[in-house]
Scaffold this motif. Structure first.
Motif, PDB file in Angstrom:
ATOM      1  N   ALA A  31       0.827  -1.210   0.000  1.00 50.94           N
ATOM      2  CA  ALA A  31       0.000   0.000   0.000  1.00 50.94           C
ATOM      3  C   ALA A  31       0.859   1.256   0.000  1.00 50.94           C
ATOM      4  O   ALA A  31       1.897   1.323   0.651  1.00 50.94           O
ATOM      5  CB  ALA A  31      -0.921   0.015   1.211  1.00 50.94           C
ATOM      6  N   THR A  32       0.396   2.241  -0.753  1.00 47.02           N
ATOM      7  CA  THR A  32       0.971   3.578  -0.709  1.00 47.02           C
ATOM      8  C   THR A  32      -0.188   4.561  -0.740  1.00 47.02           C
ATOM      9  O   THR A  32      -1.345   4.168  -0.933  1.00 47.02           O
ATOM     10  CB  THR A  32       1.950   3.803  -1.880  1.00 47.02           C
ATOM     11  OG1 THR A  32       2.759   4.953  -1.611  1.00 47.02           O
ATOM     12  CG2 THR A  32       1.218   3.965  -3.208  1.00 47.02           C
ATOM     13  N   GLU A  33       0.094   5.838  -0.538  1.00 49.07           N
ATOM     14  CA  GLU A  33      -1.003   6.796  -0.420  1.00 49.07           C
ATOM     15  C   GLU A  33      -1.530   7.265  -1.772  1.00 49.07           C
ATOM     16  O   GLU A  33      -2.730   7.407  -1.975  1.00 49.07           O
ATOM     17  CB  GLU A  33      -0.556   7.992   0.424  1.00 49.07           C
ATOM     18  CG  GLU A  33      -1.680   8.893   0.846  1.00 49.07           C
ATOM     19  CD  GLU A  33      -1.206  10.039   1.716  1.00 49.07           C
ATOM     20  OE1 GLU A  33      -2.068  10.762   2.258  1.00 49.07           O
ATOM     21  OE2 GLU A  33       0.021  10.234   1.854  1.00 49.07           O
ATOM     22  N   GLN A  71      -4.133   3.552  -0.429  1.00 52.24           N
ATOM     23  CA  GLN A  71      -4.827   3.511   0.848  1.00 52.24           C
ATOM     24  C   GLN A  71      -4.739   4.900   1.482  1.00 52.24           C
ATOM     25  O   GLN A  71      -3.662   5.499   1.503  1.00 52.24           O
ATOM     26  CB  GLN A  71      -4.183   2.471   1.778  1.00 52.24           C
ATOM     27  CG  GLN A  71      -4.586   2.560   3.234  1.00 52.24           C
ATOM     28  CD  GLN A  71      -6.041   2.235   3.466  1.00 52.24           C
ATOM     29  OE1 GLN A  71      -6.552   1.256   2.949  1.00 52.24           O
ATOM     30  NE2 GLN A  71      -6.737   3.069   4.249  1.00 52.24           N
ATOM     31  N   GLU A  72      -5.863   5.422   1.964  1.00 54.73           N
ATOM     32  CA  GLU A  72      -5.835   6.720   2.641  1.00 54.73           C
ATOM     33  C   GLU A  72      -4.934   6.642   3.862  1.00 54.73           C
ATOM     34  O   GLU A  72      -4.882   5.632   4.565  1.00 54.73           O
ATOM     35  CB  GLU A  72      -7.248   7.137   3.038  1.00 54.73           C
ATOM     36  CG  GLU A  72      -8.126   7.522   1.862  1.00 54.73           C
ATOM     37  CD  GLU A  72      -9.467   8.064   2.303  1.00 54.73           C
ATOM     38  OE1 GLU A  72      -9.713   8.146   3.526  1.00 54.73           O
ATOM     39  OE2 GLU A  72     -10.273   8.411   1.420  1.00 54.73           O
ATOM     40  N   LEU A  80      -3.225  -2.438   7.378  1.00 52.57           N
ATOM     41  CA  LEU A  80      -2.126  -3.409   7.348  1.00 52.57           C
ATOM     42  C   LEU A  80      -2.350  -4.487   8.405  1.00 52.57           C
ATOM     43  O   LEU A  80      -2.252  -5.681   8.116  1.00 52.57           O
ATOM     44  CB  LEU A  80      -0.779  -2.713   7.594  1.00 52.57           C
ATOM     45  CG  LEU A  80       0.435  -3.635   7.746  1.00 52.57           C
ATOM     46  CD1 LEU A  80       0.719  -4.383   6.451  1.00 52.57           C
ATOM     47  CD2 LEU A  80       1.665  -2.845   8.196  1.00 52.57           C
ATOM     48  N   VAL A  81      -2.665  -4.065   9.618  1.00 54.68           N
ATOM     49  CA  VAL A  81      -2.894  -5.004  10.715  1.00 54.68           C
ATOM     50  C   VAL A  81      -4.075  -5.929  10.401  1.00 54.68           C
ATOM     51  O   VAL A  81      -4.073  -7.103  10.776  1.00 54.68           O
ATOM     52  CB  VAL A  81      -3.140  -4.241  12.033  1.00 54.68           C
ATOM     53  CG1 VAL A  81      -3.533  -5.197  13.151  1.00 54.68           C
ATOM     54  CG2 VAL A  81      -1.880  -3.459  12.433  1.00 54.68           C
ATOM     55  N   ALA A  87       2.304  -4.869   3.172  1.00 56.87           N
ATOM     56  CA  ALA A  87       3.395  -3.943   3.483  1.00 56.87           C
ATOM     57  C   ALA A  87       2.980  -2.520   3.132  1.00 56.87           C
ATOM     58  O   ALA A  87       2.069  -2.298   2.332  1.00 56.87           O
ATOM     59  CB  ALA A  87       4.663  -4.323   2.719  1.00 56.87           C
ATOM     60  N   ILE A  88       3.665  -1.568   3.752  1.00 62.13           N
ATOM     61  CA  ILE A  88       3.445  -0.139   3.489  1.00 62.13           C
ATOM     62  C   ILE A  88       4.738   0.450   2.947  1.00 62.13           C
ATOM     63  O   ILE A  88       5.793   0.332   3.573  1.00 62.13           O
ATOM     64  CB  ILE A  88       3.062   0.614   4.774  1.00 62.13           C
ATOM     65  CG1 ILE A  88       1.733   0.099   5.340  1.00 62.13           C
ATOM     66  CG2 ILE A  88       2.986   2.120   4.517  1.00 62.13           C
ATOM     67  CD1 ILE A  88       1.427   0.624   6.744  1.00 62.13           C
ATOM     68  N   VAL A  89       4.666   1.053   1.771  1.00 62.82           N
ATOM     69  CA  VAL A  89       5.792   1.839   1.249  1.00 62.82           C
ATOM     70  C   VAL A  89       5.202   3.194   0.886  1.00 62.82           C
ATOM     71  O   VAL A  89       4.790   3.435  -0.244  1.00 62.82           O
ATOM     72  CB  VAL A  89       6.457   1.164   0.031  1.00 62.82           C
ATOM     73  CG1 VAL A  89       7.676   1.981  -0.410  1.00 62.82           C
ATOM     74  CG2 VAL A  89       6.892  -0.259   0.371  1.00 62.82           C
ATOM     75  N   ALA A  90       5.138   4.079   1.869  1.00 69.88           N
ATOM     76  CA  ALA A  90       4.396   5.335   1.706  1.00 69.88           C
ATOM     77  C   ALA A  90       5.041   6.488   2.462  1.00 69.88           C
ATOM     78  O   ALA A  90       4.359   7.336   3.040  1.00 69.88           O
ATOM     79  CB  ALA A  90       2.952   5.146   2.183  1.00 69.88           C
ATOM     80  N   SER A  91       6.387   6.505   2.468  1.00 71.94           N
ATOM     81  CA  SER A  91       7.095   7.583   3.163  1.00 71.94           C
ATOM     82  C   SER A  91       6.684   7.676   4.625  1.00 71.94           C
ATOM     83  O   SER A  91       6.507   8.766   5.174  1.00 71.94           O
ATOM     84  CB  SER A  91       6.848   8.927   2.467  1.00 71.94           C
ATOM     85  OG  SER A  91       7.427   8.954   1.187  1.00 71.94           O
TER      86      SER A  91
END
Length: 255
Positions: A31-33, A71-72, A80-81, A87-91
């Motif tokens: 997910a990223t923003e 994802q907002e 994520l949970v 995974a999150i790659v969103a700064s």
């Protein structure tokens, strides 16, 4: 014979399930923003940006098949949970508070925070005392918001869904300042039609409240995936892949 046949069938089924599970582990969703240029944004209907390129490079090195979704920001960690993605790659800044809920890889970049103000305001001092009574815009659920609430108690802090929304209100005269990532604000100044209104002011801001750089977020029980990403990060730093991605977006290193 019948019992042996049943056991053999059960063993074969188990082997298929194990193989399927192993295959599933190589297919992950990130997910990223999608509203945070130049790090992650939509261009021509396609997700792009520094975060997206880094995510793809990590997946390539780790031999993972990755799908990148939006994802907002406010719901990023809860989703994520809840296993909506892997995974999150969103700064996302690596902070102690966030580490209570999820795990992070080593940092993949680190940039300072900065204030932005109207050029007409002639603001040079951005200390808490100097900004007493000023209205400061910031994206909600960020380390910048936490920093303002901890250090700028005498300022009026207004939260926004995105940094662009806050910057637009600054350009319209509804805010005195905006606080965000320096690189992000610099990009807005250069590319936005409203950018001529404003300027970066004060010193670069670095504080423990901002965390230890931006990392890839994973669930706490997903140690294997975190280790794969950490190994892949070392590889792209060593073989020049990271440097090429960095140069695509920035004229200086953000690592």
């Amino acid at each position: 014979m019948k019992i042996s046949a049943v056991l053999a069938a059960a063993a074969l089924a188990a082997s298929f399930l194990t193989a399927a599970h192993a295959e599933d582990q190589t297919n992950i969703k990130i997910a990223t923003e999608g509203v945070y240029p130049p790090f992650n944004y939509v261009d021509g209907g396609k997700l792009t940006g520094f975060d997206v390129d880094i995510a793809n490079a990590l997946c390539d090195k780790a031999k993972l098949k990755c799908e990148i979704v939006t994802q907002e920001w406010d719901g990023m960690i809860p989703a994520l949970v809840a296993h909506k993605f892997d995974a999150i790659v969103a700064s996302m800044n690596i902070t102690d508070e966030r580490k209570k809920k999820i795990d992070f890889t080593a940092k993949y970049y680190d940039t300072p925070a900065k204030f932005m103000a109207s050029k007409d305001a002639k603001i040079t001092d951005v200390s808490p005392a100097a900004l007493k009574g000023k209205t400061i815009g910031v994206q909600g659920s960020t380390t910048q918001q936490n920093f303002l609430e901890a250090k700028y108690k005498d300022s009026d802090i207004k939260t926004y869904t995105t940094v662009d929304d806050a910057s637009a209100d600054l350009a319209a005269g509804r805010l005195d300042l905006v606080l965000s990532d320096k690189v992000l604000l610099d990009a807005w100044l250069k590319k936005s039609s409203d950018g001529s209104c404003c300027e970066l002011v004060g010193d670069d801001l670095r504080d423990p409240l901002f965390g230890a750089g931006k990392g890839v977020g994973v669930r706490k029980d997903d140690t294997a995936l975190r280790e794969k990403f950490d190994a892949a990060l070392k590889d792209i730093l060593a073989d020049g892949t990271y440097e090429k991605i960095n140069a695509k977006y920035f004229p200086f290193s953000i690592y």
